[in-house]
Write a protein that holds these residues in place. Sequence first.
Motif, PDB file in Angstrom:
ATOM      1  N   SER A  27      63.187 -61.708  32.527  1.00  0.00           N
ATOM      2  CA  SER A  27      63.447 -60.281  32.745  1.00  0.00           C
ATOM      3  C   SER A  27      62.156 -59.540  33.065  1.00  0.00           C
ATOM      4  CB  SER A  27      64.106 -59.674  31.504  1.00  0.00           C
ATOM      5  OG  SER A  27      65.354 -60.289  31.246  1.00  0.00           O
ATOM      6  N   LEU A  28      61.075 -59.867  32.355  1.00  0.00           N
ATOM      7  CA  LEU A  28      59.793 -59.206  32.596  1.00  0.00           C
ATOM      8  C   LEU A  28      59.237 -59.576  33.972  1.00  0.00           C
ATOM      9  CD1 LEU A  28      57.622 -57.386  31.403  1.00  0.00           C
ATOM     10  CD2 LEU A  28      56.562 -59.412  30.382  1.00  0.00           C
ATOM     11  N   SER A  29      59.384 -60.845  34.350  1.00  0.00           N
ATOM     12  CA  SER A  29      58.908 -61.286  35.663  1.00  0.00           C
ATOM     13  C   SER A  29      59.705 -60.615  36.772  1.00  0.00           C
ATOM     14  CB  SER A  29      59.033 -62.812  35.787  1.00  0.00           C
ATOM     15  OG  SER A  29      58.232 -63.467  34.821  1.00  0.00           O
ATOM     16  N   LEU A  30      61.008 -60.526  36.586  1.00  0.00           N
ATOM     17  CA  LEU A  30      61.857 -59.868  37.572  1.00  0.00           C
ATOM     18  C   LEU A  30      61.489 -58.394  37.709  1.00  0.00           C
ATOM     19  CD1 LEU A  30      64.340 -59.896  39.461  1.00  0.00           C
ATOM     20  CD2 LEU A  30      65.756 -59.459  37.450  1.00  0.00           C
ATOM     21  N   GLY A  31      61.292 -57.728  36.554  1.00  0.00           N
ATOM     22  CA  GLY A  31      60.923 -56.314  36.589  1.00  0.00           C
ATOM     23  C   GLY A  31      59.590 -56.085  37.272  1.00  0.00           C
ATOM     24  N   ALA A  32      58.609 -56.940  36.974  1.00  0.00           N
ATOM     25  CA  ALA A  32      57.289 -56.801  37.599  1.00  0.00           C
ATOM     26  C   ALA A  32      57.376 -57.006  39.113  1.00  0.00           C
ATOM     27  CB  ALA A  32      56.316 -57.803  36.988  1.00  0.00           C
ATOM     28  N   ALA A  33      58.196 -57.961  39.543  1.00  0.00           N
ATOM     29  CA  ALA A  33      58.329 -58.222  40.976  1.00  0.00           C
ATOM     30  C   ALA A  33      58.982 -57.048  41.690  1.00  0.00           C
ATOM     31  CB  ALA A  33      59.141 -59.497  41.196  1.00  0.00           C
ATOM     32  N   TRP A  34      60.049 -56.494  41.103  1.00  0.00           N
ATOM     33  CA  TRP A  34      60.718 -55.360  41.734  1.00  0.00           C
ATOM     34  C   TRP A  34      59.823 -54.115  41.734  1.00  0.00           C
ATOM     35  CZ3 TRP A  34      63.279 -58.178  44.310  1.00  0.00           C
ATOM     36  CH2 TRP A  34      64.450 -58.841  43.991  1.00  0.00           C
ATOM     37  N   PHE A  35      59.062 -53.915  40.656  1.00  0.00           N
ATOM     38  CA  PHE A  35      58.140 -52.778  40.598  1.00  0.00           C
ATOM     39  C   PHE A  35      57.052 -52.935  41.659  1.00  0.00           C
ATOM     40  CE2 PHE A  35      54.775 -50.329  38.102  1.00  0.00           C
ATOM     41  CZ  PHE A  35      55.240 -49.107  38.543  1.00  0.00           C
ATOM     42  N   SER A  36      56.609 -54.173  41.866  1.00  0.00           N
ATOM     43  CA  SER A  36      55.614 -54.435  42.911  1.00  0.00           C
ATOM     44  C   SER A  36      56.171 -54.119  44.294  1.00  0.00           C
ATOM     45  CB  SER A  36      55.162 -55.900  42.856  1.00  0.00           C
ATOM     46  OG  SER A  36      54.459 -56.180  41.666  1.00  0.00           O
ATOM     47  N   LEU A  37      57.461 -54.411  44.495  1.00  0.00           N
ATOM     48  CA  LEU A  37      58.096 -54.064  45.765  1.00  0.00           C
ATOM     49  C   LEU A  37      57.990 -52.568  46.042  1.00  0.00           C
ATOM     50  CD1 LEU A  37      61.393 -56.192  45.809  1.00  0.00           C
ATOM     51  CD2 LEU A  37      59.633 -56.184  47.559  1.00  0.00           C
ATOM     52  N   ALA A  38      58.322 -51.778  45.020  1.00  0.00           N
ATOM     53  CA  ALA A  38      58.272 -50.321  45.183  1.00  0.00           C
ATOM     54  C   ALA A  38      56.839 -49.845  45.404  1.00  0.00           C
ATOM     55  CB  ALA A  38      58.883 -49.649  43.953  1.00  0.00           C
ATOM     56  N   LEU A  39      55.903 -50.380  44.630  1.00  0.00           N
ATOM     57  CA  LEU A  39      54.499 -49.993  44.787  1.00  0.00           C
ATOM     58  C   LEU A  39      53.977 -50.346  46.180  1.00  0.00           C
ATOM     59  CD1 LEU A  39      52.747 -50.938  41.405  1.00  0.00           C
ATOM     60  CD2 LEU A  39      53.161 -48.649  42.321  1.00  0.00           C
ATOM     61  N   GLY A  40      54.384 -51.522  46.679  1.00  0.00           N
ATOM     62  CA  GLY A  40      53.929 -51.934  47.998  1.00  0.00           C
ATOM     63  C   GLY A  40      54.370 -50.971  49.087  1.00  0.00           C
ATOM     64  N   LEU A  41      55.611 -50.516  49.007  1.00  0.00           N
ATOM     65  CA  LEU A  41      56.109 -49.555  49.999  1.00  0.00           C
ATOM     66  C   LEU A  41      55.354 -48.230  49.922  1.00  0.00           C
ATOM     67  CD1 LEU A  41      59.935 -50.260  49.655  1.00  0.00           C
ATOM     68  CD2 LEU A  41      58.488 -50.793  51.625  1.00  0.00           C
ATOM     69  N   LEU A  42      54.985 -47.831  48.694  1.00  0.00           N
ATOM     70  CA  LEU A  42      54.256 -46.573  48.526  1.00  0.00           C
ATOM     71  C   LEU A  42      52.795 -46.689  48.933  1.00  0.00           C
ATOM     72  CD1 LEU A  42      55.690 -45.431  45.063  1.00  0.00           C
ATOM     73  CD2 LEU A  42      56.237 -44.462  47.309  1.00  0.00           C
ATOM     74  N   ALA A  43      52.255 -47.897  48.826  1.00  0.00           N
ATOM     75  CA  ALA A  43      50.816 -48.087  49.043  1.00  0.00           C
ATOM     76  C   ALA A  43      50.473 -48.517  50.463  1.00  0.00           C
ATOM     77  CB  ALA A  43      50.282 -49.131  48.055  1.00  0.00           C
ATOM     78  N   GLN A  44      51.439 -48.562  51.366  1.00  0.00           N
ATOM     79  CA  GLN A  44      51.162 -49.007  52.735  1.00  0.00           C
ATOM     80  C   GLN A  44      50.064 -48.165  53.368  1.00  0.00           C
ATOM     81  OE1 GLN A  44      54.459 -48.873  55.426  1.00  0.00           O
ATOM     82  NE2 GLN A  44      53.355 -49.888  57.079  1.00  0.00           N
ATOM     83  N   ASN A  45      49.118 -48.873  53.986  1.00  0.00           N
ATOM     84  CA  ASN A  45      47.981 -48.276  54.711  1.00  0.00           C
ATOM     85  C   ASN A  45      46.969 -47.592  53.789  1.00  0.00           C
ATOM     86  OD1 ASN A  45      48.954 -49.077  57.259  1.00  0.00           O
ATOM     87  ND2 ASN A  45      50.310 -47.301  57.330  1.00  0.00           N
ATOM     88  N   GLN A  46      47.098 -47.754  52.486  1.00  0.00           N
ATOM     89  CA  GLN A  46      46.070 -47.240  51.577  1.00  0.00           C
ATOM     90  C   GLN A  46      44.901 -48.210  51.524  1.00  0.00           C
ATOM     91  OE1 GLN A  46      47.309 -46.040  47.677  1.00  0.00           O
ATOM     92  NE2 GLN A  46      48.952 -44.713  48.407  1.00  0.00           N
ATOM     93  N   ALA A  47      43.726 -47.702  51.180  1.00  0.00           N
ATOM     94  CA  ALA A  47      42.527 -48.526  51.063  1.00  0.00           C
ATOM     95  C   ALA A  47      41.758 -48.113  49.824  1.00  0.00           C
ATOM     96  CB  ALA A  47      41.655 -48.394  52.304  1.00  0.00           C
ATOM     97  N   SER A  48      41.167 -49.115  49.163  1.00  0.00           N
ATOM     98  CA  SER A  48      40.345 -48.847  47.985  1.00  0.00           C
ATOM     99  C   SER A  48      39.349 -49.985  47.834  1.00  0.00           C
ATOM    100  CB  SER A  48      41.217 -48.736  46.726  1.00  0.00           C
ATOM    101  OG  SER A  48      40.421 -48.485  45.579  1.00  0.00           O
ATOM    102  N   GLY A  49      38.071 -49.719  48.154  1.00  0.00           N
ATOM    103  CA  GLY A  49      37.056 -50.756  48.081  1.00  0.00           C
ATOM    104  C   GLY A  49      37.392 -51.903  49.018  1.00  0.00           C
ATOM    105  N   PRO A  50      37.380 -53.155  48.512  1.00  0.00           N
ATOM    106  CA  PRO A  50      37.680 -54.299  49.384  1.00  0.00           C
ATOM    107  C   PRO A  50      39.175 -54.544  49.560  1.00  0.00           C
ATOM    108  CG  PRO A  50      37.137 -55.070  47.190  1.00  0.00           C
ATOM    109  CD  PRO A  50      36.971 -53.572  47.159  1.00  0.00           C
ATOM    110  N   LEU A  51      40.012 -53.658  49.003  1.00  0.00           N
ATOM    111  CA  LEU A  51      41.458 -53.826  49.098  1.00  0.00           C
ATOM    112  C   LEU A  51      42.044 -52.854  50.112  1.00  0.00           C
ATOM    113  CD1 LEU A  51      42.439 -54.117  45.312  1.00  0.00           C
ATOM    114  CD2 LEU A  51      41.679 -55.921  46.870  1.00  0.00           C
ATOM    115  N   ARG A  52      43.002 -53.352  50.876  1.00  0.00           N
ATOM    116  CA  ARG A  52      43.732 -52.502  51.808  1.00  0.00           C
ATOM    117  C   ARG A  52      45.068 -53.167  52.103  1.00  0.00           C
ATOM    118  NH1 ARG A  52      40.513 -50.661  56.991  1.00  0.00           N
ATOM    119  NH2 ARG A  52      39.240 -49.847  55.296  1.00  0.00           N
ATOM    120  N   LEU A  53      46.103 -52.360  52.239  1.00  0.00           N
ATOM    121  CA  LEU A  53      47.432 -52.907  52.510  1.00  0.00           C
ATOM    122  C   LEU A  53      47.893 -52.424  53.879  1.00  0.00           C
ATOM    123  CD1 LEU A  53      49.701 -54.646  51.326  1.00  0.00           C
ATOM    124  CD2 LEU A  53      50.721 -52.571  50.410  1.00  0.00           C
TER     125      LEU A  53
END
Length: 455
Positions: A27-53
């Motif tokens: 359940s925790l793994s499933l929740g983390a994966a789905w939360f990551s899905l939502a975060l990924g959609l919100l974070a598109q084209n953001q940049a922070s240091g060596p990270l960028r999506l």
Amino acid sequence: MLYLLLLLPLLPALYALRERTPARLASLSLGAAWFSLALGLLAQNQASGPLRLDGVGLFYLLLTDFIFGLVALYARAYFQESQDQEAWRFFAAGNLFLFAMHGAFLAHNLGLLWIFVEGSTLASALLVYHKGGARALEATWKYLMLGSVGIALGLIGVILVYALLGGTTLDWQEAREWARTASAAQLGLAFAFLLVGFGTKVGLFPLHAWLPDAHSEAPSPASALLSGTLLNVAFYALLRYTALLGSAGLFEKAALLLQSFGLISLLAAGLFLFAQKDFKRLLAYSSMEHMGLAVYALGLGLPWLAMLHTLFHSLLKTAAFLGAGNLLLAYRSKLIARVGGVYQAWPAGAWVFLLALLGLAGLPPFGLFFAEFQALLASAPWAMGLYLLGLVSAFAGLLWPLSQMIYGPGTLPHRPQGQSLVLVPGVLLAVGLFLGLLPPVELVKTWAEVLAWTR
């Protein structure tokens, strides 16, 4: 937000060391994966240091999280049915693996990308060794040794690229600008190292030796992750470096290598499929076939088509390995000769495996038919014959064992009871069928614009 997206999978991994209840971990793994899905959609084209999506990173991040969440749900029922007392190890290693995958797709630095790709190798080795024993140990060591040798050659390629750029930067966007002034011959040599290095992890022939053993010995949920997501991370690195050569006006140097490795892998996989007696090894060689096709599409100068191919392959191959897990639970054997009569005794389980393999064989209306047909249309005349020969060989290699297992003689010793054992691969097949009927071509082309050779 990008650092939260990167570190989120570590929470279930750390929790697994304390709480070893598979239901809670799933359940925790499933929740983390789905939360990551939502975060990924919100974070598109953001940049922070060596990270960028950017678009390409977002594409593979969403695909990985979607598959991981469903596999975690399936794994809960699978380990309960198999009475595996060490199921917590899968969720601990699986979330460490997801952390490394997130890091690779978020890395905007070519050196950092290499580090996370190597990290995914180490984390997934724990998945391969899950059940222990001599065969699992042999498969794990083969995977680690060959994978590490390959990734070491990739590191040489990264170092050469860094040297050719004047030792100034490994930032993805800056490297593309600097590459235009680099030596063409030396940059081509660096790409050869990178192709061999990351191609080992992709499973291209003749660098594939780790692939069948690792998939055969890992538990079925782990095999699904290895084939459905792990192969994509090395392919993602090849996408980046191919675009780097394209920006320098040297795509033609890369194209011949990519097409050659792709076609050779397709033809070799077609031959290997005929000789398999283990249905999990059969699926492993099918992965080699389809990653070869994706590399071939990349060599045609169609990164969006290569990305689409990996999308369709990931969905169908994950469903196929989960369906194979169901057969393993039912028959307690991976041998094709010991599996039969599935359709008569367990129609739901039979349909899952049947549709997944028909989709992998490239039959319409599944998306792999669309991707393979588009690549055929773009092929040069000299390659068309080899391409079609490989496809026909792979189709025939899958057809015989499929008919034997589903419709051949045999009895079902045990019928697994977990609903998600059929529901999860069914969802993957439904998504794969929907995307096959309505391929998201324009969306993927938009995301792939960051790879355009002219930029």
